[in-house]
Enzyme design. Structure first.
Site, PDB file in Angstrom:
ATOM      1  N   SER A 135       0.854  -1.195   0.000  1.00 40.39           N
ATOM      2  CA  SER A 135       0.000   0.000   0.000  1.00 40.39           C
ATOM      3  C   SER A 135       0.879   1.231   0.000  1.00 40.39           C
ATOM      4  O   SER A 135       2.001   1.218   0.531  1.00 40.39           O
ATOM      5  CB  SER A 135      -0.902   0.016   1.235  1.00 40.39           C
ATOM      6  OG  SER A 135      -1.557   1.273   1.390  1.00 40.39           O
ATOM      7  N   TYR A 190      -2.559  -1.342  10.033  1.00 41.30           N
ATOM      8  CA  TYR A 190      -2.579  -1.614   8.596  1.00 41.30           C
ATOM      9  C   TYR A 190      -1.350  -1.024   7.914  1.00 41.30           C
ATOM     10  O   TYR A 190      -0.659  -1.694   7.142  1.00 41.30           O
ATOM     11  CB  TYR A 190      -3.855  -1.044   7.972  1.00 41.30           C
ATOM     12  CG  TYR A 190      -3.934  -1.215   6.476  1.00 41.30           C
ATOM     13  CD1 TYR A 190      -4.323  -2.434   5.920  1.00 41.30           C
ATOM     14  CD2 TYR A 190      -3.618  -0.170   5.605  1.00 41.30           C
ATOM     15  CE1 TYR A 190      -4.402  -2.605   4.542  1.00 41.30           C
ATOM     16  CE2 TYR A 190      -3.680  -0.329   4.237  1.00 41.30           C
ATOM     17  CZ  TYR A 190      -4.078  -1.547   3.710  1.00 41.30           C
ATOM     18  OH  TYR A 190      -4.139  -1.719   2.348  1.00 41.30           O
TER      19      TYR A 190
END
Length: 272
Positions: free
Chosen positions: A153, A167
């Site tokens: 990401s 995350y």
């Protein structure tokens, strides 16, 4: 060689985890469109079967098949590997996409969120790759290595996100794990790369960009001025997994519209 040969995946077998929705679904379609036989696995077998049927109903040269697969536990990984071995004796492409997210304010982020996130996003990704090495090695040739593509990401590279501490840290770990595995597996004939998406519309991001208004607002923070679309994912996978990407390993490919290198303002705040 023609330009199309660089992205042709005819005869290749791929596994996409978490492939029934979101980025996994986009990748699966891109691989099927390029001619691959794509195994789609997630915790929901019915959803995987439905996506496979949908893709098989399109005018693509490849094919898809869907079944249940859980990467969040050791037993689940064992079962998934056993199922893949039943279906093929070679795996040319492994896309480690299965993952989850969590958001909570600092001071309120629960201990269990870190455990759950890292067990799937990092630990599960590593152990699935490790167990599938024999199939990946069997598919590799000197001129056409097997491919592992991990889903990271943009939040694994830059401190942006909405209180998604566990995350973001897990995706930073995915990026470094990609480099470490590339270093160790390239001599074995396996490339390992990662994609680092920015905002893409999916179930995971629906809370923020599930509406046109949310997408417009998010796009204001993207240098290219839009959120990602399925073709962005499909094209990246076709490149990394095709002949054109056979000399790339250890890369973190940003798919974030320039967010990974965006630095607003000037160092000395001068007028330009």
């Amino acid at each position: 060689m023609t330009p199309n040969d660089l992205f042709d995946l005819t005869g290749k077998v791929a596994l996409v985890t978490g492939g029934s929705s979101g980025i996994g679904r986009m990748a699966a379609e891109g691989l099927v469109a390029a001619g691959a036989r794509v195994l789609i696995a997630s915790r929901k077998a019915d959803a995987c079967g439905a996506v496979a049927a949908e893709l098989n109903g399109m005018d693509y040269s490849g094919s898809a098949e869907g079944f249940a697969g859980d990467v969040s536990t050791e037993a689940g990984i064992d079962a998934l590997v056993a199922e893949v071995n039943k279906r093929t004796d070679k795996l040319h492409i492994l896309m480690n996409n299965a993952g989850r997210t969590w958001g909570a304010a600092i001071g309120e982020h629960p201990y269990q969120a870190w455990e759950k996130l890292l067990s799937l996003n990092v630990t599960g990704m590593f152990h699935l790759t490790q167990q599938l090495l024999p199939l990946l090695k069997a598919a590799s040739t000197p001129q056409d290595p097997a491919r592992v593509v991990n889903v990271g990401s943009v939040m694994g590279d830059i401190p942006k996100g909405t209180q998604t501490y566990s995350y973001a840290v897990s995706k930073g770990a995915v990026h470094h794990m990609t480099r470490v595995l590339s270093n160790d597996l390239a001599p074995e004939g396996i490339t390992v790369n990662a994609i680092a998406p920015g905002p893409f519309v999916s179930k995971m991001t629906a809370f923020a960009i599930g509406t046109e208004e949310g997408q417009k607002k998010s796009a204001e923070g993207v240098p290219l001025g839009r959120v990602g679309c399925p073709e962005d994912i499909a094209g990246a996978l076709q490149y990394l997994c095709g002949r054109g990407g056979s000399y790339v390993s250890g890369a973190i490919l940003p798919l974030s519209g320039g967010m990974q290198s965006n630095a607003p303002g000037s160092l000395f705040n001068e007028d330009l």
